[in-house]
Design an enzyme around this catalytic site. Structure first.
Site: not given
Ligand SMILES: *Cc1c(COP(=O)(O)O)cnc(C)c1O
Length: 435
Positions: A176, A261, A290
């Site tokens: 994700f 990520d 985040k």
């Molecule tokens: C939440 C998340 C994203 C996307 O972040 P947004 O601020 O919602 O665009 C990307 N990668 C990971 C691992 C995430 O948990």
């Protein structure tokens, strides 16, 4: 933290002279909220003009403080989701609110057409936290991922010498990385993809946690391996020990960038600054978001060294809001709060406590638990209901969690939560699982 301190923490939720949430959360356990029927109607009724791209649990939050939120009727809930780790520091942490308010009294938004006096201090502090040279500021996590993809491709053409428009990136099944069309194009979640094509080419997906599958997927055209060091949305999937180290070695051997990520796994959640730290691994690019916004603003960034992130030239990439003074002021404070290691230690100690509590449910309504720091995926025995049903019952008992992929609930409280509050939440889970 000494073992004695960790124990003291686990027992009392605080350590003498070391209590980041002092004054921000009440240790008082709330009254049990009344039944669902007493709440203010269905999500549809409450959000009649909101497009239905989410199916929220039936609660309407009006306030938040520390690890707790309060709904429109004044009922309190312990927040065990923390906005998917965006609220690692708790709701409205006083230090972050102060940074926001101070900056609001100066200037909020300038655009990058001009310099602002907050961006360089933020970038310098974040680069130091990551052990890197350069920071490219954006807003949302998906934008950081898109930026990482663009940087990797540009690096591939300009540094590695990949043929024009041939660059490929290796990703993992179950990933994700956000919701843009390019990103959902390399997701294998049908509900994220279906109906949204055509998609951007150039991605090769391999099983998560399988380093040799990554090695096998790399060709001369591969510019990067993009993975979550722990898969969050997939249900807190922790790869086998040694996986990240092996990915690092493979990337070095094959001249491919390792992009981590860490948008959900980073910034304290797992009991380290980054999930990559669990294996002592340093990626070429960190993707952050985040919690970087302190639970207040969307703040994201790509962090790397000059030889990689330096490939981007003026005019090639940008964002109207990225690096704005308000975001930079809050982001700087968030980074400063991580510099002492206090939140990381707290997540580690509370995480050990949470693990112990959750493992006691194995065979009693829970089939598997995966815990990394203060972050847990809990697989519910289907005989006790779906993850969503368990989440709804916990909501009735004043605990907010989010289900994922059918049978899993994810637990990621604000790191300011107290051990006694976790115990109370675990007791609610025990009652719910007992039916
Ligand atoms: C939440 C998340 C994203 C996307 O972040 P947004 O601020 O919602 O665009 C990307 N990668 C990971 C691992 C995430 O948990």
């Amino acid at each position: 933290m000494t073992p004695e301190q960790v124990r003291e923490f686990a027992e009392h939720g605080t350590i003498s002279g070391q209590d980041p949430d002092a004054g921000t959360t009440g240790a008082v356990v709330p009254e049990r909220p009344s039944s669902r029927s007493a709440r203010s109607g269905t999500a549809e009724r409450v959000e009649g003009h909101v497009a239905r791209n989410y199916a929220p649990l039936d609660v309407t939050i009006a306030r938040g403080e520390g690890a707790w939120v309060t709904d429109v009727e004044g009922k309190r809930y312990l927040d065990l989701l923390a906005a998917y780790s965006a609220v690692n520091f708790g709701h409205r942490h006083p230090a972050l609110v102060a940074a926001l308010e101070e900056q609001l009294g100066r200037v909020a938004l300038t655009s990058r057409a001009f310099r602002n006096d907050r961006l360089e201090p933020f970038a310098a502090a974040l680069a130091r936290l990551c052990g890197k040279d350069l920071v490219l500021p954006m807003n949302t996590g998906a934008e950081a991922v898109e930026t990482g993809i663009k940087v990797a491709r540009a690096w591939g053409y300009r540094v590695k010498g990949v043929r024009p428009d041939a660059a490929r990136i290796v990703v993992a099944h179950g990933n994700f990385h956000g919701r843009t069309t390019t990103i959902v194009g390399f997701s294998d979640d049908e509900s994220a993809r279906d109906g949204f094509g055509p998609f951007t080419p150039g991605f090769d997906a391999v099983p998560y946690g399988d380093a040799e599958a990554i090695a096998a997927a790399i060709t001369d055209d591969t510019v990067a391996v993009l993975i979550e060091p722990i898969q969050g949305e997939s249900g807190v999937i922790i790869p086998p020990e040694g996986f990240l180290r092996r990915v690092r070695e493979i990337c070095d051997e094959r001249n491919v960038l390792f992009i981590a990520d860490e948008i959900q796994s980073g910034l304290g959640r797992v009991g380290e600054t980054f999930a990559c730290d669990r294996e002592g691994v340093v990626p070429d690019l960190y993707l952050l978001g985040k919690a970087l916004g302190g639970g207040i603003l969307p703040v994201s960034a790509v962090v790397g060294n000059e030889d990689v992130l330096g490939v981007i030239r003026p005019g090639e990439h940008g964002s109207t809001f990225g690096g704005n003074p308000l975001a930079a002021a809050v982001g700087l404070r968030a980074v400063e709060m991580l510099e002492s290691g206090e939140f990381q230690e707290r997540a580690r100690a509370l995480g050990a406590h949470l693990r112990e509590g959750l493992e006691a449910f194995l065979g009693h309504g829970v089939t598997e638990v995966r815990v990394a720091g203060l972050w847990a995926g809990v697989d519910i025995d289907p005989s006790r209901g779906t993850g969503r049903e368990i989440a709804e019952k916990l909501l009735d008992r004043g605990v907010l969690v989010k289900d994922t992929h059918g049978q899993t609930i994810r637990i990621a409280p604000p790191i300011v939560v107290r051990a006694t509050e976790l115990d109370w939440a675990l007791e609610q889970l025990r009652v719910v699982l007992a039916g």
